[in-house]
Design an enzyme around this catalytic site. Structure first.
Site, PDB file in Angstrom:
ATOM      1  N   GLU A  49       0.815  -1.224   0.000  1.00 18.19           N
ATOM      2  CA  GLU A  49       0.000   0.000   0.000  1.00 18.19           C
ATOM      3  C   GLU A  49       0.845   1.269   0.000  1.00 18.19           C
ATOM      4  O   GLU A  49       0.437   2.296  -0.538  1.00 18.19           O
ATOM      5  CB  GLU A  49      -0.953   0.006   1.198  1.00 18.19           C
ATOM      6  CG  GLU A  49      -2.094  -0.999   1.081  1.00 18.19           C
ATOM      7  CD  GLU A  49      -1.737  -2.363   1.677  1.00 18.19           C
ATOM      8  OE1 GLU A  49      -0.544  -2.591   1.981  1.00 18.19           O
ATOM      9  OE2 GLU A  49      -2.659  -3.186   1.841  1.00 18.19           O
ATOM     10  N   PHE A 111     -11.672  -7.267  13.300  1.00 21.11           N
ATOM     11  CA  PHE A 111     -10.575  -7.691  12.425  1.00 21.11           C
ATOM     12  C   PHE A 111     -10.252  -6.600  11.413  1.00 21.11           C
ATOM     13  O   PHE A 111     -11.146  -6.066  10.763  1.00 21.11           O
ATOM     14  CB  PHE A 111     -10.964  -8.986  11.698  1.00 21.11           C
ATOM     15  CG  PHE A 111      -9.894  -9.469  10.752  1.00 21.11           C
ATOM     16  CD1 PHE A 111      -8.659  -9.881  11.223  1.00 21.11           C
ATOM     17  CD2 PHE A 111     -10.113  -9.481   9.384  1.00 21.11           C
ATOM     18  CE1 PHE A 111      -7.661 -10.298  10.353  1.00 21.11           C
ATOM     19  CE2 PHE A 111      -9.127  -9.905   8.510  1.00 21.11           C
ATOM     20  CZ  PHE A 111      -7.897 -10.313   8.992  1.00 21.11           C
ATOM     21  N   GLN A 112      -8.991  -6.279  11.283  1.00 16.83           N
ATOM     22  CA  GLN A 112      -8.501  -5.224  10.393  1.00 16.83           C
ATOM     23  C   GLN A 112      -9.173  -3.878  10.635  1.00 16.83           C
ATOM     24  O   GLN A 112      -9.405  -3.105   9.707  1.00 16.83           O
ATOM     25  CB  GLN A 112      -8.613  -5.649   8.915  1.00 16.83           C
ATOM     26  CG  GLN A 112      -7.640  -6.792   8.585  1.00 16.83           C
ATOM     27  CD  GLN A 112      -7.498  -7.051   7.096  1.00 16.83           C
ATOM     28  OE1 GLN A 112      -8.416  -6.822   6.320  1.00 16.83           O
ATOM     29  NE2 GLN A 112      -6.319  -7.550   6.705  1.00 16.83           N
ATOM     30  N   LYS A 161     -17.571  -0.757   5.253  1.00 14.73           N
ATOM     31  CA  LYS A 161     -18.043  -1.766   4.302  1.00 14.73           C
ATOM     32  C   LYS A 161     -19.549  -1.706   4.093  1.00 14.73           C
ATOM     33  O   LYS A 161     -20.043  -1.786   2.964  1.00 14.73           O
ATOM     34  CB  LYS A 161     -17.627  -3.159   4.797  1.00 14.73           C
ATOM     35  CG  LYS A 161     -17.842  -4.260   3.769  1.00 14.73           C
ATOM     36  CD  LYS A 161     -17.165  -5.555   4.187  1.00 14.73           C
ATOM     37  CE  LYS A 161     -17.180  -6.563   3.043  1.00 14.73           C
ATOM     38  NZ  LYS A 161     -16.460  -7.803   3.380  1.00 14.73           N
ATOM     39  N   MET A 477      24.201   8.856   3.646  1.00 13.26           N
ATOM     40  CA  MET A 477      24.098  10.148   4.315  1.00 13.26           C
ATOM     41  C   MET A 477      24.320   9.986   5.824  1.00 13.26           C
ATOM     42  O   MET A 477      24.962  10.835   6.458  1.00 13.26           O
ATOM     43  CB  MET A 477      22.739  10.803   4.035  1.00 13.26           C
ATOM     44  CG  MET A 477      22.633  12.232   4.524  1.00 13.26           C
ATOM     45  SD  MET A 477      23.871  13.322   3.765  1.00 13.26           S
ATOM     46  CE  MET A 477      22.966  13.959   2.348  1.00 13.26           C
TER      47      MET A 477
END
Lengths: 583, 177
Positions: A49, A111-112, A161, A477
């Site tokens: 993502e 969940f999620q 959803k 760096m």
């Protein structure tokens, strides 16, 4: 007609002219992916993502249009956070669509589930959790409006959803309900007139040009202002390409790794005109000592930037697309009435600094390959006619310094947030947005490994992006800071050059893999890479691991403490400290 | 501390308080007090935020608040040009021999007794924050055992109102392309 929330989402995006989105589906966003199948919108399936987010950013940087990404709830949304923060810092117009668990489940640790609007509030221009399907068209339209107007930025719309599944009666266009949203109006003519008088009077003016000039499409107006005022121009990391580096008034980049001429000109200026810039600490060094002899004109679209770091003498709030032509006109009137500006001695002084203290490195024909040499050869071979994308670190600075940028939207990088891993997905997004242009990502080996998975996406799409890895086997760096400020005690910065084997990695991902280990091969390898047109190319440049980025102003120091680096003698450094012209 | 009082009208929508509070923490602004309540318009809530001007750039607070999409209007109320009040409920221990003094103090500050037990009483006081601080200092001598304050609320003096000339008070009728 009855539509689901998901259909409404897709129709809204289509109606707003979206033709491509970057995303990755999951449970909560599943309903949206069904109507997307039959949409005119191209969906690009990323591998992570974060890649979707940076690709949307690269698309926006390259095209000036909104970049759109779509991901699922929970980890999908949290993986997007870095890209949102990046877009927020660099004012990139972006709309992120996130799935969310059903409204009845919110707050139950489902969940999620994650508090996406809570997590992203500090790193978005705006966000909204949509709780009814009827709200979707307006929420999406408002997101685009907010992302693209005023100071651009990322906007996130969180869609549960059940809201995506519920049906309602479609209607378009929606009415935007944003009573608290303020877009700056016309710039104040009095302030413009005063700024023009200051510019006309100044004997040592500098135009300090930031990313706002590119975002407002004002590069041509900037050229007119520079030519009528004869003021030297410095372009920040966000503004490379806003003013051609080949122009006699161009000083290059200011700041921590800026050119001596740009840094010194700002320190010695009697007038600094900041255009769409924000006095970032990497530009100013120790703020109290920045441009301390100068009066300041600050023109910006965001009123909160005025006086945030440096109090200006004249502030012009508004779109530079309106401000710059009027400022030029006002100066032109003064020139017509009272004669031209008198900056010739000043311009000659800055030119003397450019000659005396140029960006300098040494490429021995049989010595280690210098990253600056690769950049200069790329710049020469492409004639500057490429979209250059970078990650964050030494390679980024070497490109910003040594590539001769001549056009706006030809330079894409992570400026404010400094996101390692930005380059690969951002280059992908840029190539999607400008399929007919040459896109070259220059990346460090540390950066590259953070998001290299998007090579798969690029290969499957047949995107001919060139990925040039400056493989010095170090987090370069950080290594440089440990060398300079921690007495060469190198702690956890060695990555090694052999693992992974980038040529094999490229081939495993369906890309062309090339390697270049010496300076004499650079042109041939670059030409080979540039000739590939159907798949991505990865080049493993084995660059010198001890090469630093110079000049450098140590963090927290005044810009007068600029260090020219090992390529200059002690006598030259002392002359530079006195700002003498020696060549 | 130089207290600055900001009256902030916000859309009465979910998440607004989180956006405002988040802004203060993200930008390292210090809030001395924050109170929120409804207004005459059910779509609009009003926050009164007190910030310390010595540690926090008030001008930046003002401008950053105005950048929040759900913030409708920000007004700084000058102390001289505003009525400022705060309500406190104060539980005080009462010694029988000092009860009369305690009630005298309460009366002097127009505080009323709203609860009474064998050895405590609860006072309700409404005053400016400074006057409230004076009352609390005086009550310390008796033994304050619990305190709750609402945080400051304030309103401008005179005939002007905060909704005068409020940009976009009516929902903006812009249409998407």
């Amino acid at each position: 007609m009855q539509v689901t929330g998901a259909q409404a989402l897709v129709r809204s995006l289509e109606s707003l002219g979206v033709d491509v989105v970057f995303g990755l589906p999951g449970g909560a966003i599943l309903p949206a992916y069904d109507p997307l199948r039959s949409s005119t919108i191209q969906h690009i399936l990323v591998r992570h993502e974060q890649g979707a987010g940076h690709a949307a950013e690269g698309y926006a940087w390259a095209t000036g249009r909104v970049g759109v990404c779509i991901v699922t709830s929970g980890p999908g949304a949290t993986n997007l956070v870095t890209a949102l923060a990046d877009a927020y810092m660099d004012s990139v117009p972006m709309v992120a669509i996130t799935g969310q668990v059903s409204t009845a489940m919110i707050g139950t640790d489902a969940f999620q589930e994650s508090d996406t609007t809570g997590i992203t509030a500090p790193v978005t221009k705006h966000n909204e959790l949509v709780t009814s399907p009827e709200r979707i068209p307006a929420a999406i339209a408002e997101a685009f409006h907010i992302a693209t107007t005023g100071r651009p930025g990322p906007v996130l719309v969180d869609l549960p959803k059940d809201v995506l599944q519920a049906e309602f009666t479609w209607s378009w266009p929606p009415v935007l309900d944003l009573p608290g949203y303020r877009i700056p109006g016309e710039p104040d003519q009095e302030m413009i007139a005063e700024a023009a008088r200051m510019l006309h009077r100044a004997s040592r003016p500098v135009l300090y040009v930031g990313g706002g000039v590119i975002k407002s499409g004002s590069h041509e107006a900037l050229m007119e202002l520079a030519e009528i005022t004869q003021a030297p121009v410095t372009t920040t990391l966000m503004a490379r390409g806003a003013f051609p580096d080949t122009h006699p008034l161009a000083l290059g980049m200011p700041g921590m790794h800026g050119t001596f001429a740009a840094v010194a000109a700002l320190q010695e200026a009697d007038l600094v005109v900041a255009l769409g810039a924000r006095f970032d600490d990497r530009v100013t060094g120790r703020l109290a000592d920045f441009a301390s002899k100068a009066k300041v004109v600050h023109a910006d679209i965001d009123p909160a930037e005025i006086g945030k770091n440096r109090s200006p003498d004249v502030a012009i709030v508004g779109d530079l697309a309106a401000t710059l032509p009027r400022l030029t006109e006002a100066v032109r009137d003064l020139v017509a009435d009272a004669g031209p500006t008198d900056t010739a001695a000043w311009v000659e002084q800055t030119a003397g600094w450019k000659r005396s203290y140029p960006l300098r490195y040494t490429q021995a024909s049989d010595g280690p390959l210098k990253p600056q040499h690769v950049v200069e050869r790329l710049s020469a071979l492409t004639g500057g006619d490429a979209i250059i994308v970078a990650g964050v670190g030494q390679h980024q600075m070497h490109v910003a310094q040594h590539f001769a940028f001549t056009k706006p939207r030809s330079w894409i990088n992570s400026g404010g947030l400094g996101t390692m891993g930005f380059a690969v997905p951002a280059a992908m997004g840029a190539q999607v947005g400008r399929p007919n242009d040459l896109v070259v990502a220059i990346d460090g080996d540390g950066c590259f490994q953070m998001t290299a998975q998007e090579l798969a996406t690029c290969a499957l799409l047949g995107l001919p992006v060139k990925f040039l890895i400056f493989n010095n086997g170090f987090l370069g760096m950080v290594r440089q800071w440990q060398e300079l400020f921690y007495e060469e005690r190198y702690s956890e910065v060695h990555l090694g050059t052999e693992i992974p084997d980038y040529v094999k990695l490229a081939e495993a991902y369906g890309c062309v893999g090339l390697r270049c280990e010496q300076a004499s091969d650079v042109d041939a390898v670059l030409e080979k890479a540039l000739a590939v047109t159907d798949v991505p190319t990865v080049v493993d440049f084995r660059t010198h691991d001890a090469e630093g980025v110079f000049p450098m102003v140590p963090a927290g120091h005044a810009n007068d403490d600029i260090v020219l680096g090992p390529e200059f003698t002690a006598a030259e450094q002392q002359a530079a400290a006195r700002k003498e012209v020696i060549a | 501390m130089t207290a600055h009082t900001l009256s902030v009208l916000v859309e009465n929508k979910p998440g607004v308080l989180a956006h405002v509070a988040g802004l203060f923490s993200r930008r390292a602004f210090n809030i001395s007090s924050l109170s929120v309540g409804p207004t005459a318009d059910p779509r609009v809530s009003r926050m009164t935020i007190v910030v310390d001007g010595a540690s926090t750039p008030v001008d930046q607070v003002h401008k950053q608040l105005e950048k929040l999409i759900r913030v409708l209007k920000v007004v700084e109320l000058e102390q001289d040009a505003a009525v400022e009040r705060e309500l406190a409920l104060i539980k005080v221990t009462v010694r029988p021999d000092l009860r009369a003094d305690l009630l005298d103090v309460a009366a002097a500050f127009s505080a009323t007794v709203v609860d009474l037990s064998a050895d405590t009483l609860v006072l309700e006081a409404v005053a400016s924050p400074g006057k409230l601080d004076t009352l609390l200092a005086r009550l310390e001598q008796h033994g304050t055992c619990e305190l709750v304050r609402t945080g400051l609320i304030a309103i401008g003096r005179g005939s002007e109102t905060i909704t005068d000339d409020m940009p976009g008070h009516q929902p903006m009728a812009a249409v998407a392309g």
